[in-house]
Design a protein around this motif. Structure first.
Motif: not given
Length: 188
Positions: A51, A146, A172
């Motif tokens: 991501h 994260c 998110y």
């Protein structure tokens, strides 16, 4: 969807806990010529499955401007002549070096290379003023990771002596990973 974000730091090079050397040689070499093409390749090849999207819209001049900043360095780990991973150090802020990006290409994970690359990268972060005359001494090295990053990321940072100083949960909204090139997206 919510993700957890962890912020880690070191305030002394003596806090580095070295990883063992990998069984197969893995030289780590600084890319001394700022190259937007190389940096974008590493960014997408390593981060496409995790991501990493914030730099995807960057133009060539944006990459070049960033890479030209004093204190920004890219260190690349190689396995048998093939780039296996990288660590990008951002030391443009006086006294601070941020590990901006760090990771391995998928086929090189699980081989003991990540701990070795991070150990070497931390040493280079602390010694940044030696390569940049006039740069003030480094007082702190930081990184954030994260819950979307590789499963070994947080553990590796902590195993190398970085300590957690803040945790947060944030919303998110992206559902799929972009993959390393258009059409290569895969959900993990």
């Amino acid at each position: 969807m919510e993700i957890t974000k962890w912020y880690l730091e070191q305030d002394s090079p003596g806090q580095i806990r070295p990883a063992r050397e990998p069984a197969t040689a893995a030289p780590i070499i600084r890319a001394e010529v700022p190259s937007p093409e190389l940096s974008r390749y590493l960014y997408t090849a390593v981060g496409g499955d995790w991501h990493w999207t914030d730099r995807l819209p960057w133009t060539w001049p944006q990459w070049q401007d960033y890479l030209d900043q004093p204190g920004v360095e890219t260190w690349i780990a190689y396995r048998h002549g093939t780039p296996a991973g990288y660590i990008e150090l951002d030391g443009h802020e006086p006294g601070l070096v941020e590990i901006a990006y760090f990771g391995l290409l998928p086929q090189f994970t699980g081989q003991g290379l990540g701990g070795h690359l991070l150990t070497t990268g931390l040493r280079h972060a602390w010694s940044l003023p030696e390569r940049h005359p006039g740069h003030p001494p480094v007082q702190r090295v930081v990184v954030d990771t994260c819950s979307l990053d590789g499963p070994a990321a947080l553990v590796n940072y902590q195993a190398r002596g970085m300590r957690l100083y803040r945790t947060e949960t944030i919303p998110y909204h992206q559902a799929a990973t972009p993959g390393p090139w258009p059409g290569a997206a895969k959900d993990l």
